[in-house]
Write an enzyme that holds these catalytic residues in place. Sequence first.
Site, PDB file in Angstrom:
ATOM      1  CD  GLU A 126      -2.675   1.166   2.506  1.00 50.24           C
ATOM      2  OE1 GLU A 126      -2.749   0.364   3.336  1.00 50.24           O
ATOM      3  OE2 GLU A 126      -3.900   2.104   2.333  1.00 50.24           O
ATOM      4  N   GLY A 266       2.828   2.454  10.852  1.00 44.32           N
ATOM      5  CA  GLY A 266       2.399   1.625  12.042  1.00 44.32           C
ATOM      6  C   GLY A 266       2.470   0.247  11.854  1.00 44.32           C
ATOM      7  CB  ALA A 267       0.464  -2.354  11.813  1.00 49.51           C
ATOM      8  CG  MET A 268       0.061  -3.257   4.842  1.00 49.11           C
ATOM      9  SD  MET A 268      -0.798  -1.773   4.287  1.00 49.11           S
ATOM     10  CE  MET A 268      -1.999  -2.520   3.508  1.00 49.11           C
ATOM     11  CG  HIS A 302      -6.470   0.434  12.681  1.00 52.76           C
ATOM     12  ND1 HIS A 302      -7.284   1.460  12.586  1.00 52.76           N
ATOM     13  CD2 HIS A 302      -5.699   0.262  11.391  1.00 52.76           C
ATOM     14  CE1 HIS A 302      -7.087   2.095  11.213  1.00 52.76           C
ATOM     15  NE2 HIS A 302      -6.269   1.413  10.525  1.00 52.76           N
ATOM     16  CD  GLU A 303      -3.215  -2.281  10.564  1.00 50.15           C
ATOM     17  OE1 GLU A 303      -3.453  -2.502   9.590  1.00 50.15           O
ATOM     18  OE2 GLU A 303      -2.807  -1.057  11.144  1.00 50.15           O
ATOM     19  CD  GLU A 325      -6.443   3.161   6.541  1.00 47.29           C
ATOM     20  OE1 GLU A 325      -6.594   3.140   7.757  1.00 47.29           O
ATOM     21  OE2 GLU A 325      -5.830   2.221   5.932  1.00 47.29           O
TER      22      GLU A 325
END
Length: 879
Positions: A126, A266-268, A302-303, A325
């Site tokens: 992304e 942060g993360a994916m 969240h992820e 998001e």
Amino acid sequence: MRTDTGQVFKLEDYRPSDFSIPQTGLTFRLSPDATRVTAVLTIERRDGAAASAPLVLDGDGLLLKRIAIDGRELAPADYLATPDQLTILKPPARFELLLETEIAPASNEALMGLYRSSNVYCTQCEAEGFRRITYFLDRPDILSVYTVRIEARLDEAPLLLSNGNPVESGALADGWHYARWHDPFPKPSYLFALVAGNLGQVADSFVTMSGRKVELGIYVEPGKEGLAGYAMDALKRSMQWDEQAFGREYDLDVFNIVAVSDFNMGAMENKGLNIFNDKYVLADRETATDADFANIEAIIAHEYFHNWTGNRITCRDWFQLCLKEGLTVFRDHEFSADQRSRAVKRIAEVRTLRAHQFPEDQGPLAHPVRPRRYREINNFYTATVYEKGSEVVRMIRTILGAETFRAGMDLYFERHDGEAATIEDFLKVFEDVSGRDLSQFALWYHQAGTPNLTVSSTHNPATREFTLEIEQSVPPTPSESRKRLMHIPLAFGLVGAGGEPVAYGGVEGAAVEDGVIHIRKRRHMVRFSGVDERPAVSLNRGFSAPITLSVEQKADDQFFLAGHDSDAFARWQAFNTLLTDALIAAFRQILGGAKPAFSARLTGLAGKIAGDETLEPAYRALALSLPGEADIARDIGRTIDPDAIFAARETLALAIARANQDAFANLYGRLADDGRFSPDAANAGRRALRNILLDYLSLLPGGASLAARHFEAATNMTDRAAALTVLAHRHDGSPEAVKALAGFEARYGADPLVMDKWFQIQASVPGPRTVDTVRELIGHASFSMANPNRVRSLVGTFSSANQTGFHRADGEGYRFFAQTVLEVEKRNPQVAARLATALRSWRSLEPGRQAKAREALLAIAGAENLSADLRDIVERTLA
Ligand code: PHE
Ligand code: ZN
């Protein structure tokens, strides 16, 4: 590095691709300097597309080694290959395209596409990283079913992971091995992921609500398995919560998380294979603060939540980024509120929104939650898209009520599962379930800027009428000078002298439902009848709308609400407003050469809140933490002098400490740690309260030795880091500070994530000398310009969290900054561009600093071969 082509992408130019790619087969033969990628793509011309249309695939720095259609190698005249594009001139209507590319993960320092982090192969696709792996229709509306084969040397990469479910694995000749993965859910290329390396595993499992067993794995650097327990626990709680709160069940046989140390964000949320910045996975009491634990919990959630909001339903194009998001942030906020304290969580969210999104919305980088144009999409992973995007979803729930909102979400999942959707699709489900017209509300997605409401009130005892006069305005933002009127759901309460809600007969002048005034016009006169005595008005309860308020409110009312409002958020807000007003007045006194003074009423109230046992400790800690220097600057608005703001804030802190000396010392003693540790919200709240008391007490005589004792006695990182911060910031250069900094370095020198805290604490020491410290620390053995976490901890903290240091009057902070941003950019344009946003509020500085900040921005803008990322930020900032 992608240099700027100057191309502007526009929402109105969207049109579907002429081709689709129903199947994607990828084979990776991994090697650090020459990885072979073989892609076998099933490609179909879409119905309605012109038969003459060429196929144009995206690439980014690629080297094409082989190309064949349906098993036949193409002749040079049949295609056109550049590093950034592959054009097939006359493709058949349906065919299999074979592409072989070669890439060098070891020299990929931009950390997009396939790269190496501590000898682990990993990917980040992304938004547009997949095109650095192979040529593709690299856009989110191209959904494809992926089958991936990974080949690697067994000694180099015993673990081979990709999306979906594992299919088979086995040995190959010459010490190599392979694994095959299949993901049955069609997905866009930005959700593709691969990880290969030598990693330690933490395994667990989860049984879904329909009884399916899911194998869970968290993979970390070997030896760090003991630090992944909290993340695993948070994952299982997230899976359970999404079933219960949204009816969403996990859909694959495995769910894997990998922690890597070099990561841009942060993360994916890659399907079935989330990749995390290790700082959001690894934690224990020795190395992580309570804030770290809370972040881990929120980001794991969240992820995971993206699996439905983002993956099962994805975005049609990148203009719709907030569709996944904003909605997913809303979901993780709700999760954390349910796991922790709702009131405390809400206050923390609003503080974050104001600290990051408000300045964005009020400066040159302002953009709508759904932007209409961009030059570089990487620069739109912003607080506006994420945090304001979440607030917009929250307002939909406020307007519809929780039950109808949930029905709308159910309809959204049912109607759009497997699709690439738009904001219009999202709004439509809520219109359909509620029968409401959300067209005016939709402006929250389309119009940038923070709306302001001006409110005044009058009470007429003779007619027993209480009137609120409310006027809305939205300030102009770049390329939007004229604004339309918004629909603002304003939650409110009329509060009687005993703190009770005041009953009223009727209301006219605006629609009022369930304690919410619906503001839709420029001006409303909202008349409440049957009100005998003048009530205090509590406005924007729970922060029902992301706006600013200009309220004509008597100080008496404000003090009253700070002590009695039944809405915890509004009560916190009332006290915070009193503090802000006092700080701004003090700032003006300092500029006028006077000594600032604070009322005993204000400092006394701080003491009362600190000692109020009916309030949660975490809430009291939040109330006692003074508005930050940047918050004060934002409220002042222009001709900012950060030194005067700092002085005002320090004087107020000292006044509060002096006025409550004994009570604070007493409470500080009573809150002492019993040596047991739990990262839960209640325990963290007690630590937060004790640590803020330390902060105040450290301003009084004996403060340095008190903080040193706190540091020595600490049994967890929260207390240790808090004490070190107090020593370094308030007693800079003292023997206690020097000793503690050295002790911390000796103890944690080998742990990069903990050293980040050491960098942060020193980079945020107030005052003109810090720029020299930061320059020096760049040479420290634990620092690396190639690692985003290190860069953000040292340079990012200095430029975005050190007002007096960064904005040093002679401009030295800015000069250092410009130079460093350009140096980071050579490796990693994305991280450099984000760093560069630290100067976005330069126009609100006083003239001297403003001129120097502008010079620094011009120095960046004038550099040669600027990346698209950095050029976009700097040019918009200067515009
Ligand atoms: N989509 C990620 C998230 O969950 C953020 C991200 C964006 C990560 C781009 C990497 C690159 O918010
Ligand atoms: Zn996200």
